[in-house]
Design a protein around this motif. Structure first.
Motif, PDB file in Angstrom:
ATOM      1  N   GLY A  21       0.802  -1.216   0.000  1.00 44.22           N
ATOM      2  CA  GLY A  21       0.000   0.000   0.000  1.00 44.22           C
ATOM      3  C   GLY A  21       0.837   1.270   0.000  1.00 44.22           C
ATOM      4  N   ASP A  22       1.991   1.257   0.662  1.00 45.01           N
ATOM      5  CA  ASP A  22       2.845   2.448   0.700  1.00 45.01           C
ATOM      6  C   ASP A  22       3.772   2.520  -0.511  1.00 45.01           C
ATOM      7  OD1 ASP A  22       4.800   0.544   1.185  1.00 45.01           O
ATOM      8  OD2 ASP A  22       5.169   1.173   3.242  1.00 45.01           O
ATOM      9  N   LYS A  23       3.714   1.529  -1.385  1.00 46.01           N
ATOM     10  CA  LYS A  23       4.506   1.436  -2.611  1.00 46.01           C
ATOM     11  C   LYS A  23       6.004   1.464  -2.354  1.00 46.01           C
ATOM     12  CE  LYS A  23       0.815   3.257  -5.375  1.00 46.01           C
ATOM     13  NZ  LYS A  23       0.262   4.376  -6.053  1.00 46.01           N
ATOM     14  N   ASP A  24       6.424   1.123  -1.157  1.00 45.67           N
ATOM     15  CA  ASP A  24       7.835   1.134  -0.799  1.00 45.67           C
ATOM     16  C   ASP A  24       8.529  -0.204  -1.030  1.00 45.67           C
ATOM     17  OD1 ASP A  24       9.139   3.408  -0.185  1.00 45.67           O
ATOM     18  OD2 ASP A  24       9.017   3.187   1.983  1.00 45.67           O
ATOM     19  N   THR A  25       7.781  -1.294  -0.931  1.00 46.79           N
ATOM     20  CA  THR A  25       8.398  -2.606  -1.038  1.00 46.79           C
ATOM     21  C   THR A  25       7.741  -3.414  -2.149  1.00 46.79           C
ATOM     22  OG1 THR A  25       8.767  -2.589   1.341  1.00 46.79           O
ATOM     23  CG2 THR A  25       9.064  -4.687   0.222  1.00 46.79           C
ATOM     24  N   PRO A  26       8.432  -3.554  -3.282  1.00 48.66           N
ATOM     25  CA  PRO A  26       7.881  -4.393  -4.335  1.00 48.66           C
ATOM     26  C   PRO A  26       8.034  -5.868  -3.978  1.00 48.66           C
ATOM     27  CG  PRO A  26       9.968  -3.459  -5.039  1.00 48.66           C
ATOM     28  CD  PRO A  26       9.666  -2.908  -3.678  1.00 48.66           C
ATOM     29  N   HIS A  27       7.074  -6.661  -4.376  1.00 47.77           N
ATOM     30  CA  HIS A  27       7.134  -8.110  -4.179  1.00 47.77           C
ATOM     31  C   HIS A  27       6.996  -8.769  -5.545  1.00 47.77           C
ATOM     32  CE1 HIS A  27       6.248  -6.934  -0.086  1.00 47.77           C
ATOM     33  NE2 HIS A  27       6.637  -8.130   0.286  1.00 47.77           N
ATOM     34  N   ASP A  32       6.473 -20.516  -7.440  1.00 50.29           N
ATOM     35  CA  ASP A  32       7.145 -21.085  -6.265  1.00 50.29           C
ATOM     36  C   ASP A  32       6.952 -20.277  -4.990  1.00 50.29           C
ATOM     37  OD1 ASP A  32       8.213 -23.197  -7.798  1.00 50.29           O
ATOM     38  OD2 ASP A  32       9.870 -21.920  -8.446  1.00 50.29           O
ATOM     39  N   GLY A  33       6.399 -19.083  -5.080  1.00 50.97           N
ATOM     40  CA  GLY A  33       6.215 -18.253  -3.892  1.00 50.97           C
ATOM     41  C   GLY A  33       6.423 -16.785  -4.216  1.00 50.97           C
ATOM     42  N   ALA A  34       6.751 -15.997  -3.204  1.00 51.35           N
ATOM     43  CA  ALA A  34       6.954 -14.560  -3.383  1.00 51.35           C
ATOM     44  C   ALA A  34       8.146 -14.112  -2.563  1.00 51.35           C
ATOM     45  CB  ALA A  34       5.712 -13.799  -2.948  1.00 51.35           C
ATOM     46  N   GLU A  35       8.761 -13.021  -3.016  1.00 48.05           N
ATOM     47  CA  GLU A  35       9.852 -12.441  -2.235  1.00 48.05           C
ATOM     48  C   GLU A  35       9.835 -10.938  -2.399  1.00 48.05           C
ATOM     49  OE1 GLU A  35      13.705 -12.789  -5.072  1.00 48.05           O
ATOM     50  OE2 GLU A  35      13.086 -14.647  -4.122  1.00 48.05           O
ATOM     51  N   ALA A  36      10.294 -10.256  -1.361  1.00 48.90           N
ATOM     52  CA  ALA A  36      10.397  -8.800  -1.394  1.00 48.90           C
ATOM     53  C   ALA A  36      11.700  -8.422  -2.078  1.00 48.90           C
ATOM     54  CB  ALA A  36      10.369  -8.243   0.033  1.00 48.90           C
ATOM     55  N   TRP A  37      11.643  -7.409  -2.909  1.00 49.70           N
ATOM     56  CA  TRP A  37      12.830  -6.906  -3.597  1.00 49.70           C
ATOM     57  C   TRP A  37      13.091  -5.484  -3.141  1.00 49.70           C
ATOM     58  CZ3 TRP A  37      12.970  -8.329  -9.507  1.00 49.70           C
ATOM     59  CH2 TRP A  37      13.041  -9.705  -9.639  1.00 49.70           C
ATOM     60  N   PRO A  38      14.337  -5.030  -3.190  1.00 48.41           N
ATOM     61  CA  PRO A  38      14.616  -3.639  -2.825  1.00 48.41           C
ATOM     62  C   PRO A  38      13.985  -2.700  -3.844  1.00 48.41           C
ATOM     63  CG  PRO A  38      16.598  -4.707  -3.618  1.00 48.41           C
ATOM     64  CD  PRO A  38      15.539  -5.757  -3.561  1.00 48.41           C
ATOM     65  N   ARG A  39      13.605  -1.536  -3.410  1.00 47.92           N
ATOM     66  CA  ARG A  39      12.999  -0.545  -4.314  1.00 47.92           C
ATOM     67  C   ARG A  39      14.054  -0.024  -5.285  1.00 47.92           C
ATOM     68  NH1 ARG A  39       9.496   4.738  -2.615  1.00 47.92           N
ATOM     69  NH2 ARG A  39       9.013   5.357  -4.732  1.00 47.92           N
ATOM     70  N   ALA A  40      13.682   0.139  -6.546  1.00 51.64           N
ATOM     71  CA  ALA A  40      14.592   0.665  -7.558  1.00 51.64           C
ATOM     72  C   ALA A  40      14.878   2.141  -7.287  1.00 51.64           C
ATOM     73  CB  ALA A  40      13.995   0.504  -8.943  1.00 51.64           C
ATOM     74  N   LYS A  41      16.128   2.556  -7.515  1.00 51.57           N
ATOM     75  CA  LYS A  41      16.495   3.957  -7.316  1.00 51.57           C
ATOM     76  C   LYS A  41      16.040   4.821  -8.476  1.00 51.57           C
ATOM     77  CE  LYS A  41      20.312   2.918  -4.313  1.00 51.57           C
ATOM     78  NZ  LYS A  41      21.686   3.126  -3.963  1.00 51.57           N
ATOM     79  N   ARG A  42      15.896   4.198  -9.665  1.00 50.60           N
ATOM     80  CA  ARG A  42      15.404   4.912 -10.850  1.00 50.60           C
ATOM     81  C   ARG A  42      14.116   4.246 -11.300  1.00 50.60           C
ATOM     82  NH1 ARG A  42      20.414   4.683 -14.766  1.00 50.60           N
ATOM     83  NH2 ARG A  42      19.965   2.522 -14.356  1.00 50.60           N
TER      84      ARG A  42
END
Length: 47
Positions: A21-27, A32-42
């Motif tokens: 919801g805060d658009k800070d953490t893309p998943h 096979d499942g899901a994982e959190a990825w770091p937010r892109a700088k660009r």
């Protein structure tokens, strides 16, 4: 996956991009499942 994911509609080769919801953490969700990825700088765009 968090309780409030938003489907971006972006997908590629079986990977689907979701945002919290805060658009800070893309998943990225796959068969096979899901994982959190770091937010892109660009900005990143889907085709």
């Amino acid at each position: 996956m968090p309780a409030d994911p938003l489907d971006t509609g972006c997908h590629h080769r079986g990977r689907h991009l979701w945002l919290t919801g805060d658009k800070d953490t893309p998943h990225v969700r796959t068969a096979d499942g899901a994982e959190a990825w770091p937010r892109a700088k660009r900005g990143v765009a889907c085709r």
